[in-house]
Enzyme design. Structure first.
Site, PDB file in Angstrom:
ATOM      1  N   THR A 152       3.219   4.346  30.613  1.00  0.00           N
ATOM      2  CA  THR A 152       4.086   3.347  31.228  1.00  0.00           C
ATOM      3  C   THR A 152       4.370   3.830  32.649  1.00  0.00           C
ATOM      4  O   THR A 152       4.076   4.973  32.999  1.00  0.00           O
ATOM      5  CB  THR A 152       5.411   3.203  30.460  1.00  0.00           C
ATOM      6  OG1 THR A 152       5.986   4.506  30.316  1.00  0.00           O
ATOM      7  CG2 THR A 152       5.205   2.602  29.080  1.00  0.00           C
ATOM      8  N   GLU A 207      -6.198 -14.359  36.790  1.00  0.00           N
ATOM      9  CA  GLU A 207      -6.972 -13.809  35.663  1.00  0.00           C
ATOM     10  C   GLU A 207      -8.306 -13.278  36.168  1.00  0.00           C
ATOM     11  O   GLU A 207      -8.962 -13.903  37.005  1.00  0.00           O
ATOM     12  CB  GLU A 207      -7.195 -14.891  34.597  1.00  0.00           C
ATOM     13  CG  GLU A 207      -5.996 -14.976  33.679  1.00  0.00           C
ATOM     14  CD  GLU A 207      -5.811 -16.327  33.046  1.00  0.00           C
ATOM     15  OE1 GLU A 207      -5.801 -17.319  33.798  1.00  0.00           O
ATOM     16  OE2 GLU A 207      -5.663 -16.382  31.812  1.00  0.00           O
ATOM     17  N   LYS A 251       9.170   5.356  32.984  1.00  0.00           N
ATOM     18  CA  LYS A 251       9.920   6.488  32.418  1.00  0.00           C
ATOM     19  C   LYS A 251      10.033   7.561  33.498  1.00  0.00           C
ATOM     20  O   LYS A 251      10.625   7.298  34.533  1.00  0.00           O
ATOM     21  CB  LYS A 251       9.237   6.962  31.130  1.00  0.00           C
ATOM     22  CG  LYS A 251       9.190   5.862  30.051  1.00  0.00           C
ATOM     23  CD  LYS A 251       8.663   6.376  28.732  1.00  0.00           C
ATOM     24  CE  LYS A 251       8.728   5.314  27.644  1.00  0.00           C
ATOM     25  NZ  LYS A 251       7.558   4.436  27.601  1.00  0.00           N
ATOM     26  N   TYR A 308      -1.471 -17.041  39.679  1.00  0.00           N
ATOM     27  CA  TYR A 308      -2.394 -16.735  38.578  1.00  0.00           C
ATOM     28  C   TYR A 308      -3.599 -15.985  39.140  1.00  0.00           C
ATOM     29  O   TYR A 308      -4.139 -16.365  40.168  1.00  0.00           O
ATOM     30  CB  TYR A 308      -2.870 -18.010  37.876  1.00  0.00           C
ATOM     31  CG  TYR A 308      -2.162 -18.187  36.555  1.00  0.00           C
ATOM     32  CD1 TYR A 308      -2.266 -17.195  35.579  1.00  0.00           C
ATOM     33  CD2 TYR A 308      -1.405 -19.307  36.290  1.00  0.00           C
ATOM     34  CE1 TYR A 308      -1.597 -17.336  34.368  1.00  0.00           C
ATOM     35  CE2 TYR A 308      -0.743 -19.450  35.081  1.00  0.00           C
ATOM     36  CZ  TYR A 308      -0.844 -18.453  34.124  1.00  0.00           C
ATOM     37  OH  TYR A 308      -0.195 -18.585  32.931  1.00  0.00           O
ATOM     38  N   ARG A 358       8.966  -1.672  35.032  1.00  0.00           N
ATOM     39  CA  ARG A 358       8.729  -1.703  33.579  1.00  0.00           C
ATOM     40  C   ARG A 358       7.336  -2.273  33.343  1.00  0.00           C
ATOM     41  O   ARG A 358       7.114  -3.475  33.479  1.00  0.00           O
ATOM     42  CB  ARG A 358       9.809  -2.582  32.944  1.00  0.00           C
ATOM     43  CG  ARG A 358       9.753  -2.707  31.437  1.00  0.00           C
ATOM     44  CD  ARG A 358      11.100  -3.170  30.919  1.00  0.00           C
ATOM     45  NE  ARG A 358      12.106  -2.154  31.220  1.00  0.00           N
ATOM     46  CZ  ARG A 358      12.344  -1.074  30.505  1.00  0.00           C
ATOM     47  NH1 ARG A 358      11.648  -0.853  29.395  1.00  0.00           N
ATOM     48  NH2 ARG A 358      13.254  -0.204  30.871  1.00  0.00           N
ATOM     49  N   ASP A 411      -1.530   9.683  25.309  1.00  0.00           N
ATOM     50  CA  ASP A 411      -0.473   8.758  25.707  1.00  0.00           C
ATOM     51  C   ASP A 411       0.571   9.589  26.452  1.00  0.00           C
ATOM     52  O   ASP A 411       1.356  10.309  25.851  1.00  0.00           O
ATOM     53  CB  ASP A 411       0.130   8.112  24.450  1.00  0.00           C
ATOM     54  CG  ASP A 411       1.222   7.109  24.781  1.00  0.00           C
ATOM     55  OD1 ASP A 411       1.751   7.164  25.908  1.00  0.00           O
ATOM     56  OD2 ASP A 411       1.563   6.287  23.907  1.00  0.00           O
TER      57      ASP A 411
END
Ligand code: DSN
Length: 430
Positions: A235, A65, A238, A63, A244, A209
């Site tokens: 992303t 955060e 691609k 973790y 991913r 984008d």
């Protein structure tokens, strides 16, 4: 399902094949599916083995955060270095002031930028989905369409290109807080410099984008939107060929708002194993080998476009500046759905896609979208793509020999093996 009989000690030491042969077998089947067909879905790719290893690595246990050196958990000294490395590499590849590498996927990148740039109810101006946009650019049933007042621009009916005069007129009318350029099915270069002029005229912020063409930008084969935009979302899986996931670039003045929008605004713990994989992806994107790969992606898209046109199919805008083509099936007897299914029979995977001013619903659609990144990754060259083009137009022609065409696809796949020697998942060996 058989009841597991392993002891706790065995579970602590054994890998996937021993613990869960059912899932191991399905992963092997998915590898064989990927190997045995020509993958032409424009948003897909086959990532690097080094990225696969990073995705299967131990920061999945952590973790973290917060952000590097500003965490809410102890023990973050190593993941801090991983994330800081990913950030520096992303900034260097694209020439950006600031990068946030925590978004889990593309939808989260856009959600975070909207949160940073707008209040619910504010107006955003973006490309219509059926003209090549994206569902997170304001589709009514998406969070974007529910939270914001969305106005769309489209492409010209004559050219299927963005008409910048029309975008300016619409922007002057609706006075958007944010203009969004880019999308998921626009085959031509996105001219962020022209959108910048319009955003300047109406006092709007500008988001590009670039999820689809980020790899081409990294390789210098598509104009870089970074100098012209307040925010850039993407992303990594691609054309960029990484894991991913997603990332955001922005101008320094928006850095704090973007970081706060991602965490604590909309995500909790970042996926540090995937961030490690993004760092690997950005490292690879800075190499000459990656530029070679992208040059081949572009050359293959042009070879495929020429072949399809010679075979009598119509392409929106007549071709492409990028990695993707949109075949307009309206002059044929095919719907997008039927063509997608016919091509699957000859081992070619594409997706149905609406075309501008489509009269069919998106579930049927009148086009297919075709992209070259994945097959290029396994080694397909211009000649291979000419052969792929012939397989496609013959399969959509009259009385095709489907068995022979499928065998031709399989032979191409055999000549360009995918992940030779791999079994579909990284292996734990204690
Ligand atoms: N689903 C992706 C695509 O296919 O373009 C975009 O999110």
């Amino acid at each position: 399902m058989a009841v597991a009989q392993e002891t706790l000690e065995q579970l602590r030491r054994q890998g996937l094949e021993s613990v869960d042969p059912e899932i191991a077998d399905l992963l092997g089947q998915e590898l064989e599916r990927q190997r045995g067909q020509i993958e032409l879905i424009a948003s897909e790719n086959f990532t690097w083995p080094s990225v696969l290893e990073a995705v299967g690595s131990v920061p999945t246990n952590k973790y973290a955060e917060g952000y590097p050196s500003k965490r809410y958990y102890g023990g973050c000294e190593v993941v801090d270095e991983i994330e800081a490395t990913a950030i520096e590499r992303a900034k260097a590849v694209f020439g950006a002031d600031h990068a946030n590498v925590q978004p889990h996927a593309g939808a989260q990148t856009n959600m975070a930028v909207y949160m940073a740039a707008m209040q619910p109810g504010d107006t955003m101006l973006s490309l219509e989905l059926s003209h090549g946009g994206h569902l997170t650019h304001g589709l009514r049933v998406n969070f974007s369409g529910r939270l914001y007042n969305v106005v769309h621009y489209g492409v010209s009916r004559e050219t299927n290109l963005v008409d910048y005069d029309e975008v300016r007129d619409i922007a002057k009318n609706c006075r958007p807080k944010l203009i969004v350029c880019g999308g998921s099915a626009y085959p031509r270069a996105v001219e962020a410099d022209r959108f910048r002029e319009i955003a300047g005229d109406v006092g709007a912020l500008l988001l590009c984008d670039m999820a689809h063409f980020a790899g081409l930008v990294a390789a210098g084969l598509h104009p870089n939107p970074v100098p012209h935009c307040d925010f850039i979302t993407s992303t990594t899986h691609k054309t960029l060929a990484g894991p991913r996931a997603g990332f955001i670039l922005c101008r320094e003045e928006h850095a704090q708002a973007v970081d706060r929008a991602v965490f604590p605004g909309m995500q909790g713990g970042p996926l540090q194993h995937v961030i490690a994989a993004k760092a690997v992806c950005f490292r690879i994107a800075a190499t000459e080998a990656f530029r070679d790969y992208q040059r081949q992606v572009r050359a293959n898209a042009d070879a495929l476009a020429e072949t399809l046109v010679e075979g009598g199919l119509e392409l929106l805008t007549g071709g492409t500046d990028t990695h993707l083509l949109q075949v307009d099936l309206r002059p044929t007897r095919w719907s997008g759905k039927d063509a997608e299914e016919r091509l699957a029979e000859v081992k070619v995977t594409v997706n149905r896609n609406t075309v501008p001013f489509d009269e069919r619903p998106p579930t049927v659609a009148s086009g297919i979208r075709i992209g070259t990144p994945a097959a290029t990754m396994r080694g397909f060259d211009d000649d291979d793509f000419r052969e792929v083009g012939r397989i496609i137009f013959e399969a959509l022609g009259d009385a095709p020999e489907l068995g022979a065409l499928a065998a031709q696809s399989e032979e191409l796949c055999r000549r360009r093996p995918l992940y030779p020697g791999f079994r579909g998942f990284t292996t734990y060996a204690a």
